[in-house]
Design an enzyme around this catalytic site. Sequence first.
Site, PDB file in Angstrom:
ATOM      1  N   GLU A  64     -35.208  28.459  57.393  1.00  0.00           N
ATOM      2  CA  GLU A  64     -34.259  27.410  57.317  1.00  0.00           C
ATOM      3  C   GLU A  64     -34.825  26.105  57.304  1.00  0.00           C
ATOM      4  OE1 GLU A  64     -30.566  28.079  59.707  1.00  0.00           O
ATOM      5  OE2 GLU A  64     -31.213  30.384  59.654  1.00  0.00           O
TER       6      GLU A  64
ATOM      7  N   ARG B 191     -30.251  19.099  66.164  1.00  0.00           N
ATOM      8  CA  ARG B 191     -30.534  20.439  66.409  1.00  0.00           C
ATOM      9  C   ARG B 191     -31.544  21.177  65.234  1.00  0.00           C
ATOM     10  NH1 ARG B 191     -28.188  25.777  65.352  1.00  0.00           N
ATOM     11  NH2 ARG B 191     -26.459  24.376  64.127  1.00  0.00           N
TER      12      ARG B 191
ATOM     13  N   ARG C  14     -31.796  19.009  59.018  1.00  0.00           N
ATOM     14  CA  ARG C  14     -30.427  18.892  58.451  1.00  0.00           C
ATOM     15  C   ARG C  14     -29.655  17.667  58.480  1.00  0.00           C
ATOM     16  NH1 ARG C  14     -27.206  23.783  61.433  1.00  0.00           N
ATOM     17  NH2 ARG C  14     -28.629  25.187  60.044  1.00  0.00           N
TER      18      ARG C  14
HETATM   19  P1  FAD Z   1     -18.784  30.502  70.831  1.00  0.00           P
HETATM   20  O1  FAD Z   1     -19.400  31.377  70.320  1.00  0.00           O
HETATM   21  O2  FAD Z   1     -18.105  29.436  70.086  1.00  0.00           O
HETATM   22  O3  FAD Z   1     -17.501  30.966  71.942  1.00  0.00           O
HETATM   23  C1  FAD Z   1     -16.742  30.209  72.577  1.00  0.00           C
HETATM   24  C2  FAD Z   1     -15.680  31.029  73.397  1.00  0.00           C
HETATM   25  O4  FAD Z   1     -14.926  30.358  74.161  1.00  0.00           O
HETATM   26  C3  FAD Z   1     -15.035  31.877  72.347  1.00  0.00           C
HETATM   27  O5  FAD Z   1     -14.600  33.097  72.845  1.00  0.00           O
HETATM   28  C4  FAD Z   1     -13.425  30.973  72.401  1.00  0.00           C
HETATM   29  O6  FAD Z   1     -12.326  31.664  72.106  1.00  0.00           O
HETATM   30  C5  FAD Z   1     -13.654  30.643  73.792  1.00  0.00           C
HETATM   31  N1  FAD Z   1     -12.825  29.388  74.265  1.00  0.00           N
HETATM   32  C6  FAD Z   1     -12.766  28.389  73.792  1.00  0.00           C
HETATM   33  N2  FAD Z   1     -11.928  27.474  74.425  1.00  0.00           N
HETATM   34  C7  FAD Z   1     -11.350  28.446  75.460  1.00  0.00           C
HETATM   35  C8  FAD Z   1     -10.352  28.064  76.386  1.00  0.00           C
HETATM   36  N3  FAD Z   1      -9.846  26.767  76.837  1.00  0.00           N
HETATM   37  N4  FAD Z   1      -9.823  29.091  77.145  1.00  0.00           N
HETATM   38  C9  FAD Z   1     -10.427  30.311  76.744  1.00  0.00           C
HETATM   39  N5  FAD Z   1     -11.409  30.639  76.039  1.00  0.00           N
HETATM   40  C10 FAD Z   1     -11.855  29.616  75.150  1.00  0.00           C
HETATM   41  N6  FAD Z   1     -26.090  29.060  65.273  1.00  0.00           N
HETATM   42  C11 FAD Z   1     -27.388  29.733  65.394  1.00  0.00           C
HETATM   43  O7  FAD Z   1     -28.432  29.474  66.031  1.00  0.00           O
HETATM   44  N7  FAD Z   1     -27.632  30.391  64.275  1.00  0.00           N
HETATM   45  C12 FAD Z   1     -26.865  30.737  63.103  1.00  0.00           C
HETATM   46  O8  FAD Z   1     -27.280  31.282  62.035  1.00  0.00           O
HETATM   47  C13 FAD Z   1     -25.960  29.753  63.280  1.00  0.00           C
HETATM   48  N8  FAD Z   1     -24.689  29.858  62.222  1.00  0.00           N
HETATM   49  C14 FAD Z   1     -23.608  29.356  62.291  1.00  0.00           C
HETATM   50  C15 FAD Z   1     -22.859  29.495  61.441  1.00  0.00           C
HETATM   51  C16 FAD Z   1     -21.437  29.035  61.582  1.00  0.00           C
HETATM   52  C17 FAD Z   1     -20.275  29.287  60.521  1.00  0.00           C
HETATM   53  C18 FAD Z   1     -21.099  28.537  62.713  1.00  0.00           C
HETATM   54  C19 FAD Z   1     -19.479  27.880  62.840  1.00  0.00           C
HETATM   55  C20 FAD Z   1     -22.013  28.099  63.682  1.00  0.00           C
HETATM   56  C21 FAD Z   1     -23.427  28.711  63.524  1.00  0.00           C
HETATM   57  N9  FAD Z   1     -24.335  28.507  64.370  1.00  0.00           N
HETATM   58  C22 FAD Z   1     -25.433  29.125  64.126  1.00  0.00           C
HETATM   59  C23 FAD Z   1     -23.975  27.956  65.755  1.00  0.00           C
HETATM   60  C24 FAD Z   1     -23.728  29.082  66.675  1.00  0.00           C
HETATM   61  O9  FAD Z   1     -22.950  30.128  66.197  1.00  0.00           O
HETATM   62  C25 FAD Z   1     -23.018  28.427  67.887  1.00  0.00           C
HETATM   63  O10 FAD Z   1     -23.390  27.409  68.479  1.00  0.00           O
HETATM   64  C26 FAD Z   1     -23.047  29.620  69.011  1.00  0.00           C
HETATM   65  O11 FAD Z   1     -22.470  30.852  68.794  1.00  0.00           O
HETATM   66  C27 FAD Z   1     -22.187  29.081  70.184  1.00  0.00           C
HETATM   67  O12 FAD Z   1     -22.187  30.136  71.317  1.00  0.00           O
HETATM   68  P2  FAD Z   1     -21.210  30.028  72.222  1.00  0.00           P
HETATM   69  O13 FAD Z   1     -21.167  31.324  73.150  1.00  0.00           O
HETATM   70  O14 FAD Z   1     -21.596  28.744  73.075  1.00  0.00           O
HETATM   71  O15 FAD Z   1     -19.544  29.646  72.093  1.00  0.00           O
HETATM   72  C1  SIN Z   2     -27.199  28.413  58.768  1.00  0.00           C
HETATM   73  O1  SIN Z   2     -26.791  30.047  58.449  1.00  0.00           O
HETATM   74  O2  SIN Z   2     -27.184  27.693  58.050  1.00  0.00           O
HETATM   75  C2  SIN Z   2     -26.571  28.241  60.058  1.00  0.00           C
HETATM   76  C3  SIN Z   2     -27.681  28.103  60.923  1.00  0.00           C
HETATM   77  C4  SIN Z   2     -27.542  27.189  62.220  1.00  0.00           C
HETATM   78  O3  SIN Z   2     -26.315  26.570  62.259  1.00  0.00           O
HETATM   79  O4  SIN Z   2     -28.313  27.201  63.064  1.00  0.00           O
END
Ligand code: FAD
Ligand code: SIN
Length: 535
Positions: free
Chosen positions: A116, A384, A288
Amino acid sequence: MHIKTDFLVLGSGIAGLCFAIRAADLGTVAIVTKKEKVESNTNYAQGGIATVTAGSDSFDFHIKDTLESGAGLCKEPTVRMVVTQGPDRIKDLIDWGVHFTLREEPYRTEFDLGKEGGHSHRRVLHAKDLTGREIERALTEKVSSKKTIQIYENHFAVNLICESQILGKKGGKRDTCIGAYVFDIRNNEVHTFQAQYVVLATGGAGKVYLITTNPDIATGDGIAMAYRAGAEINNMEFIQFHPTCLYHPEAKSFLISEAVRGEGAILKLKNGTAFMEKYHPMKDLAPRDVVAQAIDRELKKSGNECVFLDITHKDKGFLKKRFPYIYEECLKFGIDMAEDPIPVAPAAHYQCGGVAINEHGETNINGLYACGEVACSGLHGANRLASNSLLEALVYARNAFTRISKTFGERKDAGIEIPSWNPGGATESDESIVVSHNWDEIRMCMSNYVGIVRSDKRLERARRRIDVIQSEINDYYWDFTITSDLLELRNIATVAKLITECACLRKESRGLHYNIDYPERDDKNWLKDTVIKKA
Ligand code: FAD
Ligand code: SIN
């Protein structure tokens, strides 16, 4: 209801689930999540997890790439710590049942590694292009097998509860978090959760912008709650726009993974001209911030609304196998990626700033930990590196657990009686139009004035608009009974304000923050974080 637990985990993405799985061996865990348990940014992750596993790669290369992407603001010891833990944390995931894609025979024992933007080597472990879904599947299964974990779906954390709110402020003393008020969406009641340790794992805030790759849950609730409770918030100006979100009138938030460029896709203008070589020696695989700003510039120049991602030179069989999800989704909109260039445009994707934490995931409030996208650890700096966020969440979920496990059981329950939620004189609203109008206005304002390219004038405009909207929301909030829409509106307004304030503070351009009034990077004055804390 008043629920007492050892650990209260807010959020069921990768960060919350990984912490909960570990903590379940120490004590009781309540996971509170505002929708169904898998609904999270994690569930939509495509590209994968960046970690050094190949012989030709090294920790030093991964560290260097992370630092370069971060444009001078990463904390080097943090980067080193996270990168070097990577292989062990991947092993944990595999032990918990995550299946990563392997190479074809005769290399079946090796991971298939993606590439990437900003990476000098192939190092991204993935499960085809559905990495997040595979992680959520395995982790929620693991959680179900733990008897000490209780998961509360459709429960929305409203506010953190700190000692000072109950006992009054004691001059200079560090506050302690002892739980949260949680809105039970199905039953329309607010419950009190009391805990020894509270872990914020609520993810990011893509919904603050009109166009985002994030699902609807990403409304910055954790940052807003932590800010209201007095936590320190850092670097909110660094909002990462992903360069390639599918541009189609009927598509909602569909990402075209950077891994597609990793397999050779080229960004082109409508007339078929490739343009990234003008902007960076790494061309389409530049970091990015560079790619999103280049697309923004080309779109403004041409007046077009999208550019095109062309991978039609690759074999259809390969594309269907490597990107089955993207291939099928594009097909639903009449785009065969093996034959047609894909229309794409940048979209708000990731928040590099957040609640400030140290290497153990501790915030400035006792008993309050944060990990994952809600937190600002110093790993990402001003931009990032792709696929470093899932890795960061894995590492900090473990670091927080390790820290807590050293003193678990020593903390005395201060015997504080937490009062039940007081709804005051709130009545049911018959004016939900106020909520939807303000919701649209905030997102429009942030997209127009605090987007990829900023100026002092635009930021000032945004600040004024958001102030007005915030005071309207405040009046509304206290007069009417809460709903999840109202709670989310209040939170996106707070986060919009934090992003704008941090952007106003930083008088330079760096990484994801580009201000035309200060177009240069200023290392002399700005090699530091922006810091905001409620007075
Ligand atoms: P999240 O996975 O967002 O989980 C947050 C949780 O908190 C959810 O369950 C939500 O419902 C809950 N929540 C929120 N507010 C409240 C509230 N008030 N009360 C109760 N529950 C609540 N990163 C990578 O490293 N590699 C990738 O390939 C990648 N691809 C991505 C593709 C997409 C489309 C997106 C959107 C992001 C991507 N990212 C990627 C970024 C990465 O997915 C996220 O940064 C990471 O998953 C965040 O994890 P987290 O556990 O911190 O939060
Ligand atoms: C992607 O698959 O392009 C998302 C990867 C990331 O947000 O780290």
